[in-house]
Design a protein around this motif. Structure first.
Motif, short mmCIF file in Angstrom:
data_model
loop_
_atom_site.label_atom_id
_atom_site.label_comp_id
_atom_site.label_asym_id
_atom_site.label_seq_id
_atom_site.Cartn_x
_atom_site.Cartn_y
_atom_site.Cartn_z
N GLU A 167 0.79 -1.21 0.18
CA GLU A 167 0.05 -0.34 0.17
C GLU A 167 0.62 1.15 -0.15
O GLU A 167 1.63 0.85 0.65
CB GLU A 167 -0.67 0.49 1.06
CG GLU A 167 -1.91 -0.83 1.20
CD GLU A 167 -3.26 -0.31 -0.03
OE1 GLU A 167 -3.06 0.49 -0.03
OE2 GLU A 167 -3.92 -1.44 -0.08
N VAL A 168 -0.14 2.00 -0.63
CA VAL A 168 1.23 3.55 -1.04
C VAL A 168 -0.25 4.63 0.31
O VAL A 168 -1.30 4.99 -0.57
CB VAL A 168 2.07 4.07 -1.84
CG1 VAL A 168 2.57 4.86 -1.64
CG2 VAL A 168 2.39 3.21 -2.43
N ASP A 184 -7.45 4.86 6.33
CA ASP A 184 -8.95 3.65 7.14
C ASP A 184 -8.88 3.34 5.82
O ASP A 184 -9.30 1.76 5.72
CB ASP A 184 -9.66 4.41 7.50
CG ASP A 184 -9.97 4.64 8.62
OD1 ASP A 184 -8.61 4.15 9.48
OD2 ASP A 184 -10.91 5.22 8.84
N GLY A 185 -8.73 3.74 4.52
CA GLY A 185 -9.11 2.71 3.43
C GLY A 185 -8.14 1.85 3.08
O GLY A 185 -8.09 0.73 2.34
N HIS A 186 -6.49 2.39 3.34
CA HIS A 186 -5.63 1.91 3.00
C HIS A 186 -5.48 0.63 3.81
O HIS A 186 -5.10 -0.95 3.11
CB HIS A 186 -4.44 2.49 2.79
CG HIS A 186 -4.04 3.75 1.15
ND1 HIS A 186 -3.89 3.54 0.53
CD2 HIS A 186 -4.54 4.96 1.80
CE1 HIS A 186 -4.11 3.92 -0.37
NE2 HIS A 186 -4.44 5.62 0.03
N ALA A 187 -5.93 0.88 4.77
CA ALA A 187 -5.38 -0.56 6.03
C ALA A 187 -6.61 -1.85 6.04
O ALA A 187 -7.17 -2.35 5.13
CB ALA A 187 -5.61 -0.06 7.01
N LEU A 202 4.86 10.39 1.04
CA LEU A 202 4.70 9.17 0.66
C LEU A 202 4.86 8.06 1.97
O LEU A 202 6.32 8.44 2.27
CB LEU A 202 4.93 8.31 -0.87
CG LEU A 202 4.60 9.59 -1.89
CD1 LEU A 202 4.66 8.26 -3.00
CD2 LEU A 202 2.91 9.02 -1.81
N ILE A 203 4.26 6.84 2.46
CA ILE A 203 4.37 5.85 3.40
C ILE A 203 4.38 4.83 2.22
O ILE A 203 3.41 4.13 1.83
CB ILE A 203 3.77 5.50 4.48
CG1 ILE A 203 4.65 7.31 5.22
CG2 ILE A 203 4.27 4.47 4.86
CD1 ILE A 203 4.17 7.39 6.40
N TYR A 204 5.12 3.54 1.95
CA TYR A 204 4.72 2.41 1.15
C TYR A 204 5.58 1.58 2.29
O TYR A 204 5.95 1.86 3.22
CB TYR A 204 6.39 2.22 -0.10
CG TYR A 204 6.52 0.89 -0.42
CD1 TYR A 204 5.67 1.06 -1.34
CD2 TYR A 204 7.06 0.18 0.47
CE1 TYR A 204 5.82 -0.78 -2.16
CE2 TYR A 204 7.07 -0.83 -0.23
CZ TYR A 204 6.34 -1.53 -1.56
OH TYR A 204 5.95 -2.06 -2.65
N THR A 261 -6.71 8.87 -11.41
CA THR A 261 -6.69 9.21 -9.95
C THR A 261 -5.39 8.18 -9.25
O THR A 261 -5.64 7.01 -9.82
CB THR A 261 -7.96 8.73 -8.99
OG1 THR A 261 -8.53 7.89 -9.09
CG2 THR A 261 -9.09 10.07 -9.67
N SER A 262 -5.18 8.72 -8.04
CA SER A 262 -4.07 7.79 -7.73
C SER A 262 -4.19 8.35 -6.13
O SER A 262 -4.13 9.68 -5.97
CB SER A 262 -3.14 7.46 -7.98
OG SER A 262 -2.51 8.49 -8.19
N ALA A 263 -3.29 7.58 -5.25
CA ALA A 263 -2.71 8.24 -3.80
C ALA A 263 -1.90 9.28 -3.97
O ALA A 263 -1.88 10.19 -3.08
CB ALA A 263 -2.57 7.08 -3.08
N SER A 264 -1.25 9.54 -5.11
CA SER A 264 0.20 9.69 -5.17
C SER A 264 -0.08 11.27 -6.49
O SER A 264 0.26 12.48 -5.23
CB SER A 264 1.19 9.25 -5.38
OG SER A 264 1.23 9.14 -6.73
#
Length: 285
Positions: free
Chosen positions: A34-35, A47-50, A88-90, A243-246
């Motif tokens: 996840e990023v 929350d969504g990434h977890a 970012l946290i990878y 769309t993307s997290a980054s």
């Protein structure tokens, strides 16, 4: 400054963190990731990434070695130790290290969990948001379970390089005449004011940013249609974006060398980007 990373319960200088050569993430791409973006020192859509992480692990019949609460604490501690304002946290979790065998190792094999940060000052101020990006189309040659966020990213990497060689920023992948998604993002077009994006299934990643953007779009009374669309439809669209997290929401102004609409950034993508960043910052943890 030496970056601090997290490896199997320890915070370590990055040059001291070691993973076994027998780790299945290295040998078989047997892992998920996840990023999560960081803006103003806070986590976006954690929350969504977890939740997606837990789903990906479950789909691979892999255990989850860390609770959601502990995972949040690790994220926050890495932000603090590395003084991350924007970045970012990878996160990567593998099935662990065992003698090389296609069969899964014993269930009590310790898993590997790695987290590291990437500092990206001004992450939300990317100038491409005002100029737009260029994409090319390529054949989608990935495996069939793209809904699982695995670490097997070789073909998307190849796609990025194909785009770079063509003077573009990214590639949209096409399967059976329909666009699936970008190499590391979900794809959208806008036609007559309607936002169109691929419906969820095994063909695409269930984007966390995608879910939030579509929710915000509907709350803003924008019309949304979730269905597959063709490459020809994309080229004839009024607007396009990803769309993307980054990247959050990023307009697309060219596909395969041809302009999308008038070849300039339209109105829908910038508005969605504004809404997404505003609302995400309010809800950041």
């Amino acid at each position: 400054m030496t970056r601090t990373v997290y490896l199997n319960g320890q915070y370590l200088p990055e040059d001291e963190a070691k993973v076994s050569i027998f780790d299945r993430g290295f040998l078989f791409a047997d892992g998920v990731y996840e990023v999560t973006s960081v803006l103003d020192g806070k986590l976006i859509d954690f929350d969504g990434h977890a939740t997606r992480l837990a789903r990906s692990l479950g789909e691979l019949e892999m255990g989850n070695p860390i609770s959601k609460e502990d995972l949040l604490e690790v994220h926050r501690e890495l932000v603090r130790r590395n003084d991350i304002g924007d970045g970012l946290i990878y996160l990567q979790i593998t099935r662990g290290a065992a003698d090389r065998d296609f069969a899964y190792p014993a269930e009590d094999t310790p898993q590997t969990i790695v987290l590291f940060t990437q500092s990206k000052p001004g992450l939300a101020e990317n100038p491409m948001a005002t100029t737009g990006m260029k994409v090319i189309s390529i054949e989608d040659q990935r495996w069939g379970r793209r809904d699982i966020k695995t670490v097997q990213l070789l073909y998307p990497s190849m796609g990025k390089m194909m785009a770079k060689a063509a003077g573009a920023h990214d590639a949209w992948m096409v399967e059976d005449g329909k666009i699936t998604e970008g190499t590391s993002n979900n794809a959208y077009i806008v036609k007559n004011g309607k936002i169109i994006t691929r419906n969820l299934g095994t063909e695409i990643l269930h984007g966390i940013t995608r879910a939030a953007v579509l929710r915000f779009a509907r709350e803003a009374q924008m019309e949304v249609e979730e269905r597959a669309f063709t490459l020809d439809e994309a080229k004839a669209a009024d607007e396009a974006f990803i769309t993307s997290a980054s990247s959050f929401v990023m307009p697309v102004v060219e596909i395969d060398g041809a302009p999308v609409g008038d070849g300039k950034v339209g109105r829908v993508a910038p508005r969605l980007r504004e809404i997404y960043l505003d609302e995400s910052r309010k809800a950041a943890v």
